[in-house]
Design a protein around this motif. Structure first.
Motif, short mmCIF file in Angstrom:
data_model
loop_
_atom_site.label_atom_id
_atom_site.label_comp_id
_atom_site.label_asym_id
_atom_site.label_seq_id
_atom_site.Cartn_x
_atom_site.Cartn_y
_atom_site.Cartn_z
N ASP A 118 -20.43 38.95 28.21
CA ASP A 118 -20.19 37.71 27.57
C ASP A 118 -20.83 37.83 25.93
O ASP A 118 -20.41 37.08 25.06
N HIS A 164 -15.63 39.68 31.77
CA HIS A 164 -16.82 38.92 32.04
C HIS A 164 -16.87 37.81 33.47
O HIS A 164 -17.46 37.90 34.21
N TRP A 165 -15.59 37.56 33.60
CA TRP A 165 -15.24 36.52 34.69
C TRP A 165 -14.92 37.48 35.94
O TRP A 165 -15.23 37.25 37.03
N LYS A 184 -13.80 38.35 27.76
CA LYS A 184 -14.08 36.96 28.81
C LYS A 184 -13.32 37.43 29.80
O LYS A 184 -13.91 36.96 31.01
FE FE2 Z 1 -19.43 32.81 31.28
#
Ligand code: FE2
Length: 192
Positions: free
Chosen positions: A76, A60-61, A57
């Motif tokens: 994700d 992903h960010w 996560k």
């Molecule tokens: Fe997202």
């Protein structure tokens, strides 16, 4: 009927009714020691999976650069698959009569996956970090699969082989291909 009959009983605190690291007796035809062993091995893998989920996560960010969109989506997808594994592993621990590690602060005490910097790293470093986390997890999972099979805990062995190992192996492939230094547009000039 008194008005306070349906009042929820708030702010209740009690003692711990099962300690972490213990297993209850369930009619599984697996010995106490076998269930203890499997639950302990699974808790380590569960902690690593929860960290790997969080790393996916985070990255992903924080993703950036020309391959932002595909990596943003891929990481994700992997996070979602790790979240499904987390639930399967935790419920296997409960099935064995144990206590699954749940609180992230407890998870951090158990995992051996190195903590990343709070900020962003260069994209290849973030991808390498994910691969190294998978490697730690796969080493644990292979060893635990062998040992639980030897002890006759076929259910745990099956979870480790069919779900944990296979999912992590596939994710390694998808991430590793992004670290191949291949030209994007122009083939390399060759002499001859
Ligand atoms: Fe997202």
């Amino acid at each position: 009927m008194r008005p306070d009959d349906s009042q929820p009983l708030l702010h209740q605190h009690g003692r711990e009714i099962q300690e972490f690291g213990t297993v209850r007796q369930l009619p599984l035809t697996l010995s106490h020691d076998t269930r203890m062993y499997s639950a302990q091995r699974l808790n380590k893998i569960l902690a690593d999976s929860q960290i790997l989920y969080s790393l996916y996560k985070k990255h992903h960010w924080l993703m950036r650069g020309p391959t932002f969109y595909q990596l943003h989506l891929l990481l994700d997808k992997h996070a979602k698959e790790q979240r499904e594994l987390i639930d399967a592993i935790a419920e296997r621990i409960q099935t064995l009569g144990g206590i699954a590690v749940g609180d992230p602060r407890h998870v951090a005490e158990i995992t051996e996956i190195p903590r990343p910097p709070n900020g962003a790293e260069e994209v290849p470093a973030m991808l390498s970090r994910l691969l190294e986390a998978h490697e730690i997890m796969l080493g644990e999972a292979h060893d635990a699969a062998t040992r639980t099979e030897q002890q006759g805990d076929h259910g745990t062995n099956d979870l480790l082989v069919s779900q944990v190992i296979r999912t992590n192996e596939l994710q390694v492939w998808f991430i590793a291909e992004h670290l191949v230094d291949t030209p994007l547009v122009r083939v390399e000039a060759f002499a001859g």
